[in-house]
Design a protein around this motif. Sequence first.
Motif, mmCIF file in Angstrom:
data_model
loop_
_atom_site.group_PDB
_atom_site.id
_atom_site.type_symbol
_atom_site.label_atom_id
_atom_site.label_comp_id
_atom_site.label_asym_id
_atom_site.label_seq_id
_atom_site.Cartn_x
_atom_site.Cartn_y
_atom_site.Cartn_z
ATOM 1 N N ASN A 172 17.659 -0.553 1.256
ATOM 2 C CA ASN A 172 16.551 -0.540 2.221
ATOM 3 C C ASN A 172 16.476 0.766 3.000
ATOM 4 N N ARG A 173 17.354 1.694 2.686
ATOM 5 C CA ARG A 173 17.518 2.899 3.505
ATOM 6 C C ARG A 173 17.010 4.143 2.785
ATOM 7 N N ILE A 174 16.219 4.937 3.495
ATOM 8 C CA ILE A 174 15.734 6.215 2.984
ATOM 9 C C ILE A 174 16.183 7.309 3.949
ATOM 10 N N TYR A 175 16.820 8.340 3.421
ATOM 11 C CA TYR A 175 17.210 9.484 4.236
ATOM 12 C C TYR A 175 16.066 10.492 4.238
ATOM 13 N N VAL A 176 15.742 10.995 5.420
ATOM 14 C CA VAL A 176 14.605 11.900 5.600
ATOM 15 C C VAL A 176 15.086 13.223 6.172
ATOM 16 N N ALA A 177 14.821 14.318 5.471
ATOM 17 C CA ALA A 177 15.163 15.643 5.995
ATOM 18 C C ALA A 177 14.099 16.073 7.003
ATOM 19 N N LEU A 178 14.552 16.481 8.185
ATOM 20 C CA LEU A 178 13.665 16.921 9.267
ATOM 21 C C LEU A 178 13.725 18.444 9.376
ATOM 22 N N SER A 179 13.045 18.993 10.356
ATOM 23 C CA SER A 179 13.152 20.438 10.582
ATOM 24 C C SER A 179 14.566 20.797 11.021
ATOM 25 N N GLU A 180 15.272 19.837 11.601
ATOM 26 C CA GLU A 180 16.663 20.005 12.011
ATOM 27 C C GLU A 180 17.402 18.706 11.723
ATOM 28 N N GLY A 181 18.291 18.720 10.728
ATOM 29 C CA GLY A 181 19.062 17.525 10.417
ATOM 30 C C GLY A 181 18.276 16.486 9.641
ATOM 31 N N ILE A 182 18.760 15.235 9.711
ATOM 32 C CA ILE A 182 18.111 14.144 8.975
ATOM 33 C C ILE A 182 17.958 12.916 9.864
ATOM 34 N N SER A 183 17.116 11.998 9.415
ATOM 35 C CA SER A 183 16.973 10.695 10.050
ATOM 36 C C SER A 183 17.067 9.625 8.976
ATOM 37 N N ILE A 184 17.068 8.353 9.412
ATOM 38 C CA ILE A 184 17.033 7.225 8.490
ATOM 39 C C ILE A 184 15.733 6.469 8.694
ATOM 40 N N LEU A 185 15.040 6.214 7.599
ATOM 41 C CA LEU A 185 13.853 5.364 7.593
ATOM 42 C C LEU A 185 14.246 4.088 6.863
ATOM 43 N N GLN A 186 14.059 2.955 7.528
ATOM 44 C CA GLN A 186 14.549 1.705 6.960
ATOM 45 C C GLN A 186 13.445 0.661 6.916
ATOM 46 N N PHE A 187 13.467 -0.145 5.831
ATOM 47 C CA PHE A 187 12.472 -1.196 5.619
ATOM 48 C C PHE A 187 13.150 -2.540 5.830
ATOM 49 N N ASN A 188 12.796 -3.218 6.918
ATOM 50 C CA ASN A 188 13.406 -4.502 7.260
ATOM 51 C C ASN A 188 12.340 -5.566 7.442
ATOM 52 N N THR A 214 23.795 16.042 12.763
ATOM 53 C CA THR A 214 23.220 16.668 11.570
ATOM 54 C C THR A 214 22.429 17.885 12.016
ATOM 55 N N ILE A 215 22.620 19.000 11.305
ATOM 56 C CA ILE A 215 22.048 20.258 11.759
ATOM 57 C C ILE A 215 21.392 21.002 10.602
ATOM 58 N N GLY A 216 20.572 21.967 10.975
ATOM 59 C CA GLY A 216 20.017 22.889 9.997
ATOM 60 C C GLY A 216 18.904 22.300 9.158
ATOM 61 N N SER A 217 18.313 23.185 8.351
ATOM 62 C CA SER A 217 17.268 22.802 7.415
ATOM 63 C C SER A 217 17.920 22.318 6.124
ATOM 64 N N VAL A 218 17.747 21.039 5.808
ATOM 65 C CA VAL A 218 18.407 20.429 4.651
ATOM 66 C C VAL A 218 17.586 20.687 3.396
ATOM 67 N N ARG A 219 18.211 21.303 2.404
ATOM 68 C CA ARG A 219 17.532 21.619 1.140
ATOM 69 C C ARG A 219 17.650 20.491 0.126
ATOM 70 N N THR A 220 18.835 19.892 0.033
ATOM 71 C CA THR A 220 19.061 18.803 -0.911
ATOM 72 C C THR A 220 20.025 17.783 -0.315
ATOM 73 N N MET A 221 19.915 16.539 -0.794
ATOM 74 C CA MET A 221 20.811 15.455 -0.393
ATOM 75 C C MET A 221 21.251 14.707 -1.638
ATOM 76 N N ILE A 222 22.520 14.307 -1.662
ATOM 77 C CA ILE A 222 23.024 13.493 -2.762
ATOM 78 C C ILE A 222 24.012 12.469 -2.203
#
Length: 208
Positions: free
Chosen positions: A76-92, A105-113
């Motif tokens: 149910n969890r989606i990780y979202v890259a922001l202008s600085e760090g990331i957030s979690i978007l969740q469907f409940n 979480t810091i910086g401009s995130v290019r990729t997530m795994i």
Amino acid sequence: TSLGVYYLPLHTPANQNPVFHKVPSIPPKTWAFLTFRNKLLVATGDGVYHIPKKGKAQLLTHSFSSLLYLSKKYPNRIYVALSEGISILQFNNGKWFTTGQLNGTIGSVRTMIEDKDGTLWLGTQQNGVQHITFKEQSQHKIVDVSVPDFEIDNYGQKDGIVPDDVDLFYYRNQIHFAAQKGLWRFDAKSNRFLHDLSLGPVVADTTR
């Protein structure tokens, strides 16, 4: 695209050429798509939108978003890259909720795994690599989002990897780290990054 989102209809009259149509209500500067349970999401400069099959697009978040990553361990969890760090978007329970930026979480995130154990690796533009370990047994709630407590480990030059323009990818069932001047792998025993010879010595260290 830099002008918004466009779609090509499935059926075009025989006497007409196929034409792309602009999706209304989506701002310019769109960065990434993600399909979630037959729902189409798009990351934009204004936030994350849900584009339904019919009707108006719905804005789910209100922060610049450039990348979307669906968790395999937490479906149910989606990780979202922001202008600085990331957030979690969740469907409940049929509704969307967001945490806002995860602290630390810091910086401009290019990729997530996501790793096999559910931890999350972030490759950033200028801040090296971040590794997020979620503590499943200790959770708190932000609005209606169950967010596990987490720890963040930061890796950079002192840990063996060039911290600029880090991109992550899977190859032969392992996570590899491409950055300026070479290719790296993470060695858990030493807690350091080592040059990765999977694609040969020339790729592993481009300074030679």
